[in-house]
Design an enzyme around this catalytic site. Structure first.
Site, PDB file in Angstrom:
ATOM      1  N   PHE A  13       0.930  -1.186  -0.007  1.00  0.00           N
ATOM      2  CA  PHE A  13       0.025   0.012   0.104  1.00  0.00           C
ATOM      3  C   PHE A  13       0.630   1.114   0.155  1.00  0.00           C
ATOM      4  O   PHE A  13       0.732   2.203  -0.840  1.00  0.00           O
ATOM      5  CB  PHE A  13      -0.877  -0.053   1.267  1.00  0.00           C
ATOM      6  CG  PHE A  13      -1.860   0.971   1.362  1.00  0.00           C
ATOM      7  CD1 PHE A  13      -2.573   1.526   0.428  1.00  0.00           C
ATOM      8  CD2 PHE A  13      -2.143   1.551   2.583  1.00  0.00           C
ATOM      9  CE1 PHE A  13      -3.572   2.434   0.515  1.00  0.00           C
ATOM     10  CE2 PHE A  13      -2.690   2.885   2.761  1.00  0.00           C
ATOM     11  CZ  PHE A  13      -3.704   3.535   1.656  1.00  0.00           C
ATOM     12  N   ARG A  35       9.666  -9.872  -5.894  1.00  0.00           N
ATOM     13  CA  ARG A  35       9.460 -11.168  -5.804  1.00  0.00           C
ATOM     14  C   ARG A  35       8.527 -11.769  -7.130  1.00  0.00           C
ATOM     15  O   ARG A  35       8.840 -12.966  -7.379  1.00  0.00           O
ATOM     16  CB  ARG A  35       8.625 -11.779  -4.584  1.00  0.00           C
ATOM     17  CG  ARG A  35       9.473 -11.677  -3.352  1.00  0.00           C
ATOM     18  CD  ARG A  35       8.796 -12.366  -2.049  1.00  0.00           C
ATOM     19  NE  ARG A  35       7.562 -11.665  -1.778  1.00  0.00           N
ATOM     20  CZ  ARG A  35       6.621 -12.128  -0.772  1.00  0.00           C
ATOM     21  NH1 ARG A  35       6.951 -13.219  -0.215  1.00  0.00           N
ATOM     22  NH2 ARG A  35       5.482 -11.555  -0.538  1.00  0.00           N
ATOM     23  N   ARG A  75       7.571  -7.879   7.537  1.00  0.00           N
ATOM     24  CA  ARG A  75       6.663  -8.972   7.875  1.00  0.00           C
ATOM     25  C   ARG A  75       5.721  -8.242   9.089  1.00  0.00           C
ATOM     26  O   ARG A  75       6.170  -7.883   9.890  1.00  0.00           O
ATOM     27  CB  ARG A  75       7.370 -10.322   8.568  1.00  0.00           C
ATOM     28  CG  ARG A  75       6.295 -11.258   9.069  1.00  0.00           C
ATOM     29  CD  ARG A  75       6.998 -12.812   8.979  1.00  0.00           C
ATOM     30  NE  ARG A  75       5.960 -13.548   8.480  1.00  0.00           N
ATOM     31  CZ  ARG A  75       6.522 -14.984   8.249  1.00  0.00           C
ATOM     32  NH1 ARG A  75       7.752 -15.239   8.471  1.00  0.00           N
ATOM     33  NH2 ARG A  75       5.493 -15.923   7.576  1.00  0.00           N
ATOM     34  N   TYR A 144       5.796  -8.102  16.548  1.00  0.00           N
ATOM     35  CA  TYR A 144       6.068  -7.278  15.357  1.00  0.00           C
ATOM     36  C   TYR A 144       6.539  -6.073  15.933  1.00  0.00           C
ATOM     37  O   TYR A 144       7.635  -5.588  15.255  1.00  0.00           O
ATOM     38  CB  TYR A 144       4.587  -7.020  14.875  1.00  0.00           C
ATOM     39  CG  TYR A 144       4.820  -5.800  13.611  1.00  0.00           C
ATOM     40  CD1 TYR A 144       5.434  -5.890  12.433  1.00  0.00           C
ATOM     41  CD2 TYR A 144       4.078  -4.670  13.946  1.00  0.00           C
ATOM     42  CE1 TYR A 144       5.536  -4.967  11.800  1.00  0.00           C
ATOM     43  CE2 TYR A 144       4.114  -3.764  13.012  1.00  0.00           C
ATOM     44  CZ  TYR A 144       4.814  -3.805  11.920  1.00  0.00           C
ATOM     45  OH  TYR A 144       4.932  -2.918  10.840  1.00  0.00           O
ATOM     46  N   LYS A 148      10.545  -4.716  14.950  1.00  0.00           N
ATOM     47  CA  LYS A 148      10.826  -3.276  14.437  1.00  0.00           C
ATOM     48  C   LYS A 148      11.659  -2.453  15.217  1.00  0.00           C
ATOM     49  O   LYS A 148      12.647  -1.751  14.800  1.00  0.00           O
ATOM     50  CB  LYS A 148       9.509  -2.643  13.986  1.00  0.00           C
ATOM     51  CG  LYS A 148       8.455  -3.456  13.211  1.00  0.00           C
ATOM     52  CD  LYS A 148       9.184  -3.226  11.688  1.00  0.00           C
ATOM     53  CE  LYS A 148       8.617  -2.338  10.859  1.00  0.00           C
ATOM     54  NZ  LYS A 148       9.266  -2.335   9.561  1.00  0.00           N
ATOM     55  N   GLY A 193     -25.598   0.227   6.636  1.00  0.00           N
ATOM     56  CA  GLY A 193     -26.540   0.890   7.077  1.00  0.00           C
ATOM     57  C   GLY A 193     -27.128   0.762   8.107  1.00  0.00           C
ATOM     58  O   GLY A 193     -28.393   1.184   8.777  1.00  0.00           O
TER      59      GLY A 193
END
Length: 322
Positions: A13, A35, A75, A144, A148, A193
């Site tokens: 993204f 890849r 990842r 995760y 990082k 809705g």
């Protein structure tokens, strides 16, 4: 003077938006390690096959002549994040893979390495009325975020040697045209809705438009004051979950009633269904202070939250119609 930028995670993204931005800059060429060589990119983008990112990846061809690396690949999820091996699986790509790329970038003569991290390095939530600062003591939660943070630490050690300039960017939740995951699910839910029990959520959360993240990263490519710094990034316009939903409802053009159910009851029900982590993201606060960006870089978000939300919803509606 010409420059060459390598963007990892080019099919993601954020990566796609970075590629589009960079190849339109004057005197700039772009390299995209992929890849799948069948991925569709303009001919001006140099595509190089990289089967995987880990501590054994050979980046020699990709880094040839490169001035700046923007490392957006990571990842983000694995099948079982609670398993004993989960942290090691995240480390294999997010830590070892990142530092392997950085060391080879030094050898190739790369000038600057921009690492796209995550606000989760700071923590999962902020107390009401408080905000994370870029230079706060990190409190990563979960494999995760830990991976990082460890990558950041390795890069900063490299920066201290003077071998290469490092810039770390920690975005909050990124939204924009083509956004997926939880943000897309929220729009799908609101579009139906049906009445929803989210009318009394008084938290405060920071969000960031895709265009604003890209603009900050572009600024960090050359700005002398970005060297070896950590930056948080948001739209600088925080909303409660209820306020966000109401704005999305307006742009979606639907009549959805948000029922004011007490948050405590919603958290209790979410816990019974095993969705406590999702409840914390919906009902908890997470704010960031981006004043450092203005002070060091003279940077403020160029796109307003309302304009970005409107464009995000319009793209969502167009995609549904097609």
């Amino acid at each position: 003077m010409s420059r060459k930028i390598l963007v990892t995670g080019a099919t993601g993204f954020l990566g796609k938006a970075l590629i589009k931005c960079f190849y339109n800059l004057p005197n700039t060429s772009v390299v995209a390690p992929l890849r799948n060589m069948g991925d569709d990119f303009p001919e001006v983008v140099s595509k190089i096959y990289i089967p995987s990112i880990d501590d054994s990846t050979d980046w020699t061809e990709s880094l040839s002549g490169v001035d700046v690396v923007v490392h957006a690949a990571a990842r983000v999820h694995i099948a079982d994040e609670d398993s004993a091996q989960s942290l090691e699986e995240f480390r294999a790509i997010n830590v070892q893979g990142t530092l392997n790329l950085a060391r080879q970038a030094v050898q190739a003569g790369v000038r600057r390495f921009i690492f796209i991290s995550t606000i989760k390095v700071n923590g999962e939530n902020t107390p009401p009325g408080c905000a994370f600062l870029a230079d706060d003591i990190p409190k990563p939660v979960g494999p995760y975020a830990i991976s990082k943070y460890e990558a950041e630490q390795g890069l900063l050690k490299l920066a201290n040697t003077g071998a290469m300039e490092i810039v770390i960017v920690r975005p909050v939740l990124i939204y924009g045209a083509g956004v997926g995951a939880n943000f897309q699910q929220m729009m799908n839910l609101l579009k139906k809705g049906a009445p929803l029990p989210f009318g009394a959520i008084s938290n405060s959360r920071s969000f960031v438009a895709l265009e604003n993240v890209v603009d900050l990263i572009e600024t960090c490519i050359d700005h002398p004051c970005a060297v070896n710094q950590i930056f948080l990034v948001s739209d600088d316009n925080d909303l409660s979950t209820t306020q966000l939903m109401r704005r999305l409802i307006t742009y979606l053009g639907v009549k959805t009633w948000l029922i004011p159910v007490p948050v405590g009851l919603l958290i209790f029900l979410a816990s019974l269904m095993g969705r406590r982590s999702i409840a914390h993201r919906l009902f908890g606060s997470l704010q960031v202070d981006i004043s450092k960006n203005q002070q060091l870089l003279g940077w403020t978000p160029p796109v307003s939250l309302d304009d970005a939300l409107s464009l995000t919803v319009q793209h969502f509606l167009d995609a549904r119609r097609s």
